[in-house]
Write an enzyme that holds these catalytic residues in place. Structure first.
Site, PDB file in Angstrom:
ATOM      1  N   GLU A 114       9.949   1.540  10.413  1.00 13.57           N
ATOM      2  CA  GLU A 114      10.958   2.583  10.167  1.00 13.57           C
ATOM      3  C   GLU A 114      10.248   3.910  10.337  1.00 13.57           C
ATOM      4  O   GLU A 114       9.467   4.308   9.484  1.00 13.57           O
ATOM      5  CB  GLU A 114      11.494   2.490   8.731  1.00 13.57           C
ATOM      6  CG  GLU A 114      12.206   1.211   8.390  1.00 13.57           C
ATOM      7  CD  GLU A 114      13.464   0.998   9.211  1.00 13.57           C
ATOM      8  OE1 GLU A 114      13.930   1.945   9.888  1.00 13.57           O
ATOM      9  OE2 GLU A 114      13.976  -0.120   9.194  1.00 13.57           O
ATOM     10  N   GLY A 126      -4.635   0.413   4.562  1.00  8.79           N
ATOM     11  CA  GLY A 126      -3.595   0.167   5.568  1.00  8.79           C
ATOM     12  C   GLY A 126      -4.168  -0.525   6.796  1.00  8.79           C
ATOM     13  O   GLY A 126      -3.565  -1.447   7.355  1.00  8.79           O
ATOM     14  N   CYS A 163      13.578  10.987   6.747  1.00  9.46           N
ATOM     15  CA  CYS A 163      13.625  10.557   8.148  1.00  9.46           C
ATOM     16  C   CYS A 163      15.050  10.621   8.698  1.00  9.46           C
ATOM     17  O   CYS A 163      15.244  10.776   9.895  1.00  9.46           O
ATOM     18  CB  CYS A 163      13.068   9.146   8.274  1.00  9.46           C
ATOM     19  SG  CYS A 163      13.738   8.015   7.058  1.00  9.46           S
ATOM     20  N   GLU A 193       9.908  15.945  14.746  1.00 12.20           N
ATOM     21  CA  GLU A 193      10.283  15.819  13.343  1.00 12.20           C
ATOM     22  C   GLU A 193       9.457  16.798  12.525  1.00 12.20           C
ATOM     23  O   GLU A 193       8.231  16.730  12.502  1.00 12.20           O
ATOM     24  CB  GLU A 193      10.029  14.383  12.868  1.00 12.20           C
ATOM     25  CG  GLU A 193      10.492  14.145  11.463  1.00 12.20           C
ATOM     26  CD  GLU A 193      10.327  12.694  11.027  1.00 12.20           C
ATOM     27  OE1 GLU A 193       9.221  12.152  11.135  1.00 12.20           O
ATOM     28  OE2 GLU A 193      11.332  12.115  10.551  1.00 12.20           O
ATOM     29  N   GLY A 205      -4.868   3.311  -2.102  1.00  8.25           N
ATOM     30  CA  GLY A 205      -6.010   3.555  -1.217  1.00  8.25           C
ATOM     31  C   GLY A 205      -5.567   4.279   0.038  1.00  8.25           C
ATOM     32  O   GLY A 205      -4.378   4.544   0.221  1.00  8.25           O
ATOM     33  N   LYS A 260       0.851  -1.199   0.000  1.00  6.94           N
ATOM     34  CA  LYS A 260       0.000   0.000   0.000  1.00  6.94           C
ATOM     35  C   LYS A 260       0.881   1.242   0.000  1.00  6.94           C
ATOM     36  O   LYS A 260       1.394   1.649   1.026  1.00  6.94           O
ATOM     37  CB  LYS A 260      -0.928   0.056   1.217  1.00  6.94           C
ATOM     38  CG  LYS A 260      -1.952   1.190   1.034  1.00  6.94           C
ATOM     39  CD  LYS A 260      -2.314   1.914   2.310  1.00  6.94           C
ATOM     40  CE  LYS A 260      -1.695   3.258   2.517  1.00  6.94           C
ATOM     41  NZ  LYS A 260      -1.874   4.305   1.526  1.00  6.94           N
TER      42      LYS A 260
HETATM   43  P1  NAP Z   1       1.925   8.556   7.604  1.00  3.15           P
HETATM   44  O1  NAP Z   1       0.589   9.080   7.944  1.00  3.15           O
HETATM   45  O2  NAP Z   1       2.711   7.862   8.630  1.00  3.15           O
HETATM   46  O3  NAP Z   1       1.720   7.610   6.336  1.00  3.15           O
HETATM   47  C1  NAP Z   1       2.561   6.545   5.977  1.00  3.15           C
HETATM   48  C2  NAP Z   1       1.721   5.439   5.338  1.00  3.15           C
HETATM   49  O4  NAP Z   1       0.858   4.871   6.329  1.00  3.15           O
HETATM   50  C3  NAP Z   1       0.826   5.945   4.222  1.00  3.15           C
HETATM   51  O5  NAP Z   1       0.730   4.972   3.206  1.00  3.15           O
HETATM   52  C4  NAP Z   1      -0.481   6.116   4.939  1.00  3.15           C
HETATM   53  O6  NAP Z   1      -1.593   6.125   4.103  1.00  3.15           O
HETATM   54  C5  NAP Z   1      -0.488   4.917   5.859  1.00  3.15           C
HETATM   55  N1  NAP Z   1      -1.422   5.017   6.975  1.00  3.15           N
HETATM   56  C6  NAP Z   1      -1.966   6.128   7.521  1.00  3.15           C
HETATM   57  N2  NAP Z   1      -2.811   5.809   8.510  1.00  3.15           N
HETATM   58  C7  NAP Z   1      -2.810   4.466   8.613  1.00  3.15           C
HETATM   59  C8  NAP Z   1      -3.489   3.539   9.461  1.00  3.15           C
HETATM   60  N3  NAP Z   1      -4.347   3.928  10.401  1.00  3.15           N
HETATM   61  N4  NAP Z   1      -3.239   2.216   9.298  1.00  3.15           N
HETATM   62  C9  NAP Z   1      -2.380   1.792   8.358  1.00  3.15           C
HETATM   63  N5  NAP Z   1      -1.735   2.627   7.518  1.00  3.15           N
HETATM   64  C10 NAP Z   1      -1.934   3.948   7.644  1.00  3.15           C
HETATM   65  O7  NAP Z   1       2.785   9.701   7.024  1.00  3.15           O
HETATM   66  P2  NAP Z   1       2.233  10.969   6.224  1.00  3.15           P
HETATM   67  O8  NAP Z   1       0.855  11.372   6.596  1.00  3.15           O
HETATM   68  O9  NAP Z   1       2.416  10.655   4.820  1.00  3.15           O
HETATM   69  O10 NAP Z   1       3.222  12.074   6.745  1.00  3.15           O
HETATM   70  C11 NAP Z   1       3.017  12.671   8.016  1.00  3.15           C
HETATM   71  C12 NAP Z   1       4.304  12.860   8.749  1.00  3.15           C
HETATM   72  O11 NAP Z   1       4.962  11.598   8.891  1.00  3.15           O
HETATM   73  C13 NAP Z   1       5.344  13.691   8.026  1.00  3.15           C
HETATM   74  O12 NAP Z   1       5.166  15.026   8.195  1.00  3.15           O
HETATM   75  C14 NAP Z   1       6.624  13.173   8.635  1.00  3.15           C
HETATM   76  O13 NAP Z   1       6.919  13.780   9.850  1.00  3.15           O
HETATM   77  C15 NAP Z   1       6.340  11.735   8.876  1.00  3.15           C
HETATM   78  N6  NAP Z   1       6.917  10.893   7.827  1.00  3.15           N
HETATM   79  C16 NAP Z   1       8.000  10.169   8.127  1.00  3.15           C
HETATM   80  C17 NAP Z   1       8.581   9.378   7.161  1.00  3.15           C
HETATM   81  C18 NAP Z   1       9.782   8.559   7.424  1.00  3.15           C
HETATM   82  O14 NAP Z   1      10.412   8.103   6.479  1.00  3.15           O
HETATM   83  N7  NAP Z   1      10.135   8.321   8.652  1.00  3.15           N
HETATM   84  C19 NAP Z   1       8.054   9.349   5.877  1.00  3.15           C
HETATM   85  C20 NAP Z   1       6.908  10.105   5.605  1.00  3.15           C
HETATM   86  C21 NAP Z   1       6.358  10.851   6.597  1.00  3.15           C
HETATM   87  P3  NAP Z   1      -2.180   7.561   3.613  1.00  3.15           P
HETATM   88  O15 NAP Z   1      -1.150   8.092   2.684  1.00  3.15           O
HETATM   89  O16 NAP Z   1      -3.442   7.209   2.953  1.00  3.15           O
HETATM   90  O17 NAP Z   1      -2.362   8.389   4.840  1.00  3.15           O
END
Ligand code: NAP
Ligand code: MG
Length: 473
Positions: free
Chosen positions: A244, A206, A278, A378, A200, A169
């Site tokens: 991660e 997820g 990250c 972060e 999705g 996903k």
């Molecule tokens: P995120 O919400 O953690 O999303 C990562 C993945 O998880 C996406 O595919 C997301 O889908 C999915 N997801 C969200 N809610 C979920 C749930 N309840 N169950 C299972 N999967 C779920 O990250 P983001 O919204 O894209 O970014 C938000 C913040 O996360 C950023 O500002 C940053 O601080 C951090 N981030 C960290 C990393 C890293 O490499 N450590 C990478 C990206 C972001 P959706 O896209 O549909 O929400």
């Protein structure tokens, strides 16, 4: 305008049951690029079913067969280099520089998986027993937008090396990038069901992956908050998890470092992938008595980090992926100002001439103390906090005073001294006098930066379950 209305299940592009669409918006212009049709719970269940069926035979494939599959994928990806770089700059706003590195990283992940298959013993002797390292089952791969195809390639190639099948996903914001990797994967002609990809929402696709009893393991990259939600759900069916998560990486510059090299390197570490990384080195720790020298060097260096059109090869910092991410970064810059930190460079608002996209001014704060939110949380944008220290001990203490522990950086002209400091930092990777990626060394976090490791044998073993055969004599 592109419409992506297929997901990939059991070796075929299929129309999802889900009927909702998500708009794909250019980070550079905020114009609509296209839309993607989103899969739902049923689609996710179908993908899991396909992976479960495929596992029966794929788990029994030989190392040589898996190596062949990995080579096939690699050669399909090799044919589309320009497409990969172009779509990453267009859809995600990744700079040409970063997209090129990311593309190389994709290719290397196949090489390292092949390398592992050539060197790893899946059958070991431990004590007097035979220990068989067996593929764990169907792996759910949930990833963010900041290096979407890089994550797909590294996680999928490890899963294939282990003999696991997968349901992936990606972020819906990466739909065009996903479409391209899917075309390559399809061309590689793997057995049906080894990889399935469902576009999705996290809360739908997820969540089903996290809940479904037929998923044996989840490999997740993303925010710490979502990582916690996934881990809590996963425990109900005892799924293994590799998480991660975020970071707030310290970069310690020792007093004997060559500052003329270390400071540009530090800015590069902070602003890599436009700060949306990250592993970004977002806390710069410098000796107190070098502050003036460092300020001058930062002022001198910043103009070399050109902000603008990500397609331009000279651009170092592109737009934030979305308006939401832009606003998040602005809020943090405001927070830093409210907390009493001083802006040395950058600040609020968009750079002149770049008002249409999600561009931020690369920002450096001085007079930061490690308790401020801008030093603890972060931000995921090009915002660097400079923190001073008096002694080496204090530098280590500040570096480790964080809930995170993904990566750290140390610069010194004395490699023994740097090694000694690096060995006291609680981070999964410590980079000494440079920035590199060793695909055979573990990657992952201490503390709230995650659980487990990826890459190398430690990464592979996270996709394997040991079975000990004991025959008492
Ligand atoms: P995120 O919400 O953690 O999303 C990562 C993945 O998880 C996406 O595919 C997301 O889908 C999915 N997801 C969200 N809610 C979920 C749930 N309840 N169950 C299972 N999967 C779920 O990250 P983001 O919204 O894209 O970014 C938000 C913040 O996360 C950023 O500002 C940053 O601080 C951090 N981030 C960290 C990393 C890293 O490499 N450590 C990478 C990206 C972001 P959706 O896209 O549909 O929400
Ligand atoms: Mg999200």
């Amino acid at each position: 305008m592109k419409t992506i209305d297929k997901i990939y299940i059991n070796g075929e592009f299929v129309t999802p049951n889900g009927t909702e669409y998500f708009d794909l918006i250019s980070p550079t212009t905020n114009e609509k690029l296209g839309k993607v049709r989103l899969g739902n719970t049923e689609d996710t269940q179908n993908a899991i079913e396909a992976a479960k069926n495929a596992f029966k035979t794929f788990s029994k494939t030989t190392n040589l067969e898996r190596i062949e599959y990995l080579k096939n994928i690699k050669s399909s990806v090799e044919k589309r280099k320009d497409d990969f770089i172009n779509i990453m700059t267009e859809e995600y706003g990744g700079t040409f520089q970063f997209a090129s590195v990311s593309y190389d990283y994709m290719l290397k992940s196949f090489d390292s998986a092949i390398n592992l298959l050539n060197s790893y013993s899946f059958i070991k002797t431990m004590g007097e027993s035979e220990v068989q390292m067996t593929p764990i089952g169907v792996v759910g791969i949930i990833i963010p937008w900041n290096s979407s195809n890089g994550f797909i390639c590294s996680k999928l190639s490890t899963a294939i090396a282990a003999g696991c099948t997968t349901v992936i996903k990606p972020s819906e914001m990466s739909a065009q990038q996903t479409q391209l990797i899917l075309e390559c994967l399809h061309e590689a002609n793997l057995p049906k069901g080894v990889f399935n990809i469902v576009n999705g929402l996290g809360e739908i696709v997820g969540a089903e992956i996290s809940r479904n009893p037929n998923i044996a393991k989840i490999s997740f990259t993303g925010s710490t908050n979502v990582g916690k939600i996934i881990a809590k759900e996963a425990v109900n069916t005892m799924k293994r998890v590799t998480l991660e998560l975020g970071g707030k990486s310290p970069n310690i510059i020792l007093d004997d470092a060559d500052f003329s090299k270390a400071i540009p390197l530090a800015i590069g570490a902070a602003f890599m992938n436009s700060g949306q990384a990250c592993i970004a080195g977002t806390r710069l720790l410098i000796p107190e008595n070098k502050l003036n020298e460092v300020k001058a060097l930062i002022k001198e260096t910043i103009p070399n980090f050109i902000v603008g059109d990500p397609k331009n090869p000279n651009t170092a910092v592109g737009p934030m992926v979305s308006e939401k991410q832009f606003n998040r970064v602005q809020d943090y810059i405001q927070t830093g100002i409210n907390e009493g930190a001083e802006i040395l460079s950058g600040g609020l608002g968009k750079p002149e001439g770049l008002e249409n996209g999600n561009f931020v001014k690369p920002t450096v704060f001085i007079n930061v103390n490690n308790q401020m939110r801008i030093a603890r949380e972060e931000i995921f944008g090009p915002v660097l906090s400079v923190i001073t220290y008096k002694t080496e001990e204090e530098a280590i203490e500040i570096a480790n005073d964080t809930t995170y522990g993904l990566q750290a950086y140390v610069s010194s002209s004395d490699s023994k001294r740097a090694h000694n400091i690096a060995s006291q930092i609680n981070a999964g990777r410590v980079q000494i006098n440079g920035i590199g990626h060793d695909p055979m060394a573990p990657f992952g976090g201490f503390k709230q930066s995650g659980i487990g490791r990826e890459f190398g044998t430690i990464g592979l073993e996270a996709y394997l379950e040991p079975r000990a055969l004991i025959q008492p004599k």
